[in-house]
Design an enzyme around this catalytic site. Structure first.
Site, PDB file in Angstrom:
ATOM      1  N   HIS A 268       1.108  -0.901  -0.061  1.00  0.00           N
ATOM      2  CA  HIS A 268      -0.349  -0.262   0.195  1.00  0.00           C
ATOM      3  C   HIS A 268       0.824   1.262   0.168  1.00  0.00           C
ATOM      4  O   HIS A 268       1.738   1.232  -0.832  1.00  0.00           O
ATOM      5  CB  HIS A 268      -0.873   0.198   1.238  1.00  0.00           C
ATOM      6  CG  HIS A 268      -2.045   0.683   1.148  1.00  0.00           C
ATOM      7  ND1 HIS A 268      -2.010   1.627   0.317  1.00  0.00           N
ATOM      8  CD2 HIS A 268      -2.951   1.200   2.021  1.00  0.00           C
ATOM      9  CE1 HIS A 268      -3.060   2.145   0.358  1.00  0.00           C
ATOM     10  NE2 HIS A 268      -3.497   1.860   1.708  1.00  0.00           N
ATOM     11  N   HIS A 307      -1.955  -1.679  -9.809  1.00  0.00           N
ATOM     12  CA  HIS A 307      -3.012  -1.223  -8.140  1.00  0.00           C
ATOM     13  C   HIS A 307      -4.340  -2.408  -9.043  1.00  0.00           C
ATOM     14  O   HIS A 307      -5.074  -2.763  -9.662  1.00  0.00           O
ATOM     15  CB  HIS A 307      -3.692  -0.141  -9.202  1.00  0.00           C
ATOM     16  CG  HIS A 307      -3.973   0.922  -8.341  1.00  0.00           C
ATOM     17  ND1 HIS A 307      -5.907   1.178  -8.094  1.00  0.00           N
ATOM     18  CD2 HIS A 307      -3.597   1.940  -7.443  1.00  0.00           C
ATOM     19  CE1 HIS A 307      -5.812   1.487  -7.114  1.00  0.00           C
ATOM     20  NE2 HIS A 307      -4.562   2.301  -6.810  1.00  0.00           N
ATOM     21  N   ASP A 363       2.859   5.374  -6.275  1.00  0.00           N
ATOM     22  CA  ASP A 363       3.859   5.596  -5.853  1.00  0.00           C
ATOM     23  C   ASP A 363       5.604   5.409  -6.299  1.00  0.00           C
ATOM     24  O   ASP A 363       6.368   5.045  -6.197  1.00  0.00           O
ATOM     25  CB  ASP A 363       4.230   3.760  -5.013  1.00  0.00           C
ATOM     26  CG  ASP A 363       3.046   4.452  -3.612  1.00  0.00           C
ATOM     27  OD1 ASP A 363       2.221   3.953  -3.188  1.00  0.00           O
ATOM     28  OD2 ASP A 363       3.306   5.008  -2.944  1.00  0.00           O
TER      29      ASP A 363
HETATM   30  C1  SDX Z   1      -1.444   2.490  -3.139  1.00  0.00           C
HETATM   31  O1  SDX Z   1      -6.023   0.993  -3.312  1.00  0.00           O
HETATM   32  C2  SDX Z   1      -5.555   1.926  -4.026  1.00  0.00           C
HETATM   33  O2  SDX Z   1      -6.762   2.411  -3.980  1.00  0.00           O
HETATM   34  C3  SDX Z   1      -4.302   2.306  -3.015  1.00  0.00           C
HETATM   35  C4  SDX Z   1      -3.389   3.982  -3.407  1.00  0.00           C
HETATM   36  C5  SDX Z   1      -3.884   4.576  -2.697  1.00  0.00           C
HETATM   37  O3  SDX Z   1      -3.786   5.914  -3.212  1.00  0.00           O
HETATM   38  O4  SDX Z   1      -4.758   4.345  -1.419  1.00  0.00           O
HETATM   39  O5  SDX Z   1      -3.644   4.357  -4.865  1.00  0.00           O
HETATM   40  C6  SDX Z   1      -1.994   3.874  -3.049  1.00  0.00           C
HETATM   41  O6  SDX Z   1      -1.342   1.577  -2.261  1.00  0.00           O
HETATM   42  C7  SDX Z   1      -0.926   1.392  -4.875  1.00  0.00           C
HETATM   43  C8  SDX Z   1      -0.794   0.300  -4.656  1.00  0.00           C
HETATM   44  C9  SDX Z   1       0.968   0.459  -4.203  1.00  0.00           C
HETATM   45  N1  SDX Z   1       1.457  -0.843  -4.697  1.00  0.00           N
HETATM   46  C10 SDX Z   1       2.740  -1.256  -5.112  1.00  0.00           C
HETATM   47  O7  SDX Z   1       2.319  -0.953  -6.030  1.00  0.00           O
HETATM   48  C11 SDX Z   1       3.276  -2.776  -4.388  1.00  0.00           C
HETATM   49  C12 SDX Z   1       3.237  -3.631  -5.657  1.00  0.00           C
HETATM   50  N2  SDX Z   1       1.638  -3.872  -5.780  1.00  0.00           N
HETATM   51  C13 SDX Z   1       1.073  -4.992  -5.775  1.00  0.00           C
HETATM   52  O8  SDX Z   1       1.587  -5.706  -4.629  1.00  0.00           O
HETATM   53  C14 SDX Z   1      -0.495  -5.403  -6.182  1.00  0.00           C
HETATM   54  O9  SDX Z   1      -0.813  -4.443  -8.047  1.00  0.00           O
HETATM   55  C15 SDX Z   1      -1.273  -4.602  -4.984  1.00  0.00           C
HETATM   56  C16 SDX Z   1      -1.436  -4.970  -4.758  1.00  0.00           C
HETATM   57  C17 SDX Z   1      -1.382  -2.981  -5.829  1.00  0.00           C
HETATM   58  C18 SDX Z   1      -3.139  -5.418  -6.224  1.00  0.00           C
HETATM   59  O10 SDX Z   1      -2.971  -6.256  -5.917  1.00  0.00           O
HETATM   60  P1  SDX Z   1      -3.938  -6.934  -6.884  1.00  0.00           P
HETATM   61  O11 SDX Z   1      -5.355  -5.954  -7.048  1.00  0.00           O
HETATM   62  O12 SDX Z   1      -4.398  -8.102  -5.242  1.00  0.00           O
HETATM   63  O13 SDX Z   1      -4.004  -7.751  -7.989  1.00  0.00           O
HETATM   64  P2  SDX Z   1      -3.027  -9.366  -7.788  1.00  0.00           P
HETATM   65  O14 SDX Z   1      -1.988  -8.987  -6.562  1.00  0.00           O
HETATM   66  O15 SDX Z   1      -4.532 -10.304  -7.800  1.00  0.00           O
HETATM   67  O16 SDX Z   1      -2.461  -9.280  -9.294  1.00  0.00           O
HETATM   68  C19 SDX Z   1      -3.352  -9.732 -10.534  1.00  0.00           C
HETATM   69  C20 SDX Z   1      -1.378 -10.186 -11.154  1.00  0.00           C
HETATM   70  C21 SDX Z   1      -1.347 -11.210  -9.803  1.00  0.00           C
HETATM   71  O17 SDX Z   1      -0.626 -12.387 -11.042  1.00  0.00           O
HETATM   72  P3  SDX Z   1      -0.816 -14.079 -11.584  1.00  0.00           P
HETATM   73  O18 SDX Z   1      -1.025 -14.816  -9.838  1.00  0.00           O
HETATM   74  O19 SDX Z   1      -2.395 -12.934 -11.885  1.00  0.00           O
HETATM   75  O20 SDX Z   1      -0.735 -13.952 -12.723  1.00  0.00           O
HETATM   76  O21 SDX Z   1      -0.469  -9.489 -11.204  1.00  0.00           O
HETATM   77  C22 SDX Z   1       0.747  -9.508 -10.531  1.00  0.00           C
HETATM   78  C23 SDX Z   1      -0.217 -10.443  -9.627  1.00  0.00           C
HETATM   79  O22 SDX Z   1       0.786 -11.581  -9.283  1.00  0.00           O
HETATM   80  N3  SDX Z   1       1.142  -8.687 -10.320  1.00  0.00           N
HETATM   81  C24 SDX Z   1       2.194  -8.119 -10.154  1.00  0.00           C
HETATM   82  C25 SDX Z   1       2.443  -7.053  -9.256  1.00  0.00           C
HETATM   83  N4  SDX Z   1       0.894  -6.387  -8.730  1.00  0.00           N
HETATM   84  C26 SDX Z   1       0.017  -7.448  -9.126  1.00  0.00           C
HETATM   85  N5  SDX Z   1       3.268  -8.922 -10.562  1.00  0.00           N
HETATM   86  C27 SDX Z   1       4.118  -8.407 -10.436  1.00  0.00           C
HETATM   87  N6  SDX Z   1       4.738  -6.914  -9.674  1.00  0.00           N
HETATM   88  C28 SDX Z   1       3.628  -6.241  -9.443  1.00  0.00           C
HETATM   89  N7  SDX Z   1       3.672  -5.143  -8.884  1.00  0.00           N
END
Ligand code: SDX
Length: 428
Positions: A268, A307, A363
């Site tokens: 997050h 996201h 971020d």
């Molecule tokens: C913020 O919610 C908000 O609005 C948050 C925010 C705000 O203003 O409050 O916008 C701020 O938190 C932004 C996000 C910051 N986090 C990161 O940058 C951390 C990296 N991102 C991931 O952890 C992820 O993308 C999330 C947590 C942001 C979202 O995760 P989801 O929606 O649960 O998606 P998911 O984990 O189900 O991913 C879907 C697929 C998966 O692959 P498969 O299993 O389907 O093959 O995408 C992959 C994930 O493994 N994936 C990534 C990835 N993010 C998702 N793979 C590599 N790197 C990534 N960053």
């Protein structure tokens, strides 16, 4: 005339049910009538991470993840970033309308005159270890504020609520600056209420012995815009936490400490810190291809990408990227930007990322700017929490005004042991 309903057939019983549809959504409680046997609890929906569950109705922030749209109270974030400032956008987010000049002046005056914290709060912060993480100091200190304002527990009193809103928005830059000075072993700098909100924050961070310290106007404006971009983001993890704790009628300081704790997570708001650590670890553009192979092999995440809602560019990331150029004019270019740009270039082309709609989020670039401005990486989540204080409090106010809300208490699917009798130690 189409009926705004859903007809559900339970193939286990052949029964059909008609449930109303409003806002393209059904009420989960309407599923409870679906049973096999009369004595059953009834149907639930299962949604870990609440990927498809609305917990509230809201008029504060609108996001269209497919189109990369973000609006506060209907105003596009791009227009606010260009034409407004943090205090004005904070007013808009809190009250729903852009302020008149008189409303703005009163709001700005009230916040500007609530920047000081009780001396005991300063002493409490001085007790932290020298290497305490500033975000942990921020979370702890916000919770401690609840011990100074017991009237904050009168959450049914609109005046009491607004008094705490003003106090929190006014004090979080001071707490943030004190936590930074603590980690540097520097004396804390008290607020200078002759300065505006963001200038005062930079003043408290950076002033040493000068009697004529001047805040850099370009950096102050850049940070003010960054603050605007971080104010609110509908039901994100931290805000949902604010609402869950607030739903038990806990005071706003305790609720916000929980929200900040959720924001601290690297998935997050802690992602901005994780991005910088990732870029630093990559070290050079030539190491990017190997790093990206590791991401594709699921050995790690590409921090700052992806996201839950945006399946297109995070509009905030686009604005932040433009701010970088203005900041680097003053600070000099951050070489890590080259690594970030190469990561983005590959991610926008490579099927692994394209198929998963992984774009830079808020971020990804913010940390590069913060580092260029001189912030240590550990301060980045604190820089997120300062402006998000406004969103947390606006959403908390909306929660308490919504008479359909109840204390948050999710259900579960129990898959554990059925009843069994206790076994004495000798017989185990
Ligand atoms: C913020 O919610 C908000 O609005 C948050 C925010 C705000 O203003 O409050 O916008 C701020 O938190 C932004 C996000 C910051 N986090 C990161 O940058 C951390 C990296 N991102 C991931 O952890 C992820 O993308 C999330 C947590 C942001 C979202 O995760 P989801 O929606 O649960 O998606 P998911 O984990 O189900 O991913 C879907 C697929 C998966 O692959 P498969 O299993 O389907 O093959 O995408 C992959 C994930 O493994 N994936 C990534 C990835 N993010 C998702 N793979 C590599 N790197 C990534 N960053």
């Amino acid at each position: 005339m189409t009926k705004e309903t859903l007809t559900i057939t339970d193939n286990r019983t052949g029964q059909t049910y008609e449930v109303p549809v409003a806002h393209d959504t059904i009420n989960a409680m309407d599923l409870r009538q679906i049973k096999v046997n009369e004595g059953d609890f009834g149907m639930m929906s299962y949604d870990p991470g609440f990927k498809n569950t609305a917990s509230t109705k809201s008029t504060i922030t609108f996001i269209d993840g497919g189109k990369g749209i973000l609006r506060y109270r209907g105003y596009p974030i791009e227009q606010l970033a260009e034409k407004s400032n943090f205090i004005e956008t904070a007013y808009l987010t809190m009250f729903g309308e852009l302020p008149t000049q008189a409303q703005y002046d009163e709001w700005e005056h009230d916040i500007r005159h609530h920047t000081f914290v009780h001396e005991n709060i300063k002493q409490l912060m001085e007790a932290f270890r020298y290497d305490a993480h500033p975000m942990s100091m921020f979370i702890s200190t916000v919770a401690a504020l609840s011990t100074y304002y017991p009237e904050a527990r009168n959450i049914d009193d609109p005046q009491a609520r607004m008094k705490q809103v003003i106090r929190l928005i006014g004090k979080v830059p001071t707490i943030a600056a004190f936590s930074y000075r603590h980690t540097r072993g520097l004396p804390y700098v008290y607020p200078n209420n002759d300065l505006g909100y963001t200038e005062n924050f930079l003043y408290m961070l950076d002033k040493m012995g000068q009697t004529d310290y001047e805040v850099n106007a370009v950096l102050a404006r850049a940070l003010d815009v960054l603050f605007m971009l971080h104010i609110d983001h509908e039901q994100n993890c931290g805000t949902a936490t604010m609402r869950v704790i607030g739903s038990s009628h806990s005071d706003p300081y305790s609720s916000m400490a929980g929200a900040a704790a959720a924001l601290f997570g690297p998935l997050h708001g802690g992602a901005n810190e994780a991005v910088l650590r990732m870029l630093t670890e990559i070290g050079d553009v030539k190491n990017v291809p190997e790093f990206m192979e590791g991401v594709k092999n699921r050995e790690r995440l590409l921090m700052g990408f992806g996201h839950r809602v945006y399946k297109n560019f995070d509009p905030r990331a686009k604005i932040i990227k433009n701010i970088a150029d203005e900041v680097f004019e003053v600070t000099g270019r951050n070489p890590l930007l080259d690594i970030a740009l190469e990561l983005e270039r590959i991610a926008l082309e490579d099927d692994f990322f394209v198929q998963r709609n992984l774009y830079p989020n808020v971020d990804f670039y913010s940390g590069i700017i913060y580092q260029a401005m001189g912030f240590p990486v550990a301060m980045f989540p604190v820089l997120f929490a300062i402006p998000r204080t406004v969103g947390w409090l606006a959403q908390w106010q909306e929660l308490l005004a919504d008479k359909t809300q109840k204390i948050a208490r999710p259900r579960q699917i129990f898959l554990g042991e059925d009843t069994r009798d206790f076994v004495a130690m000798a017989d185990r």
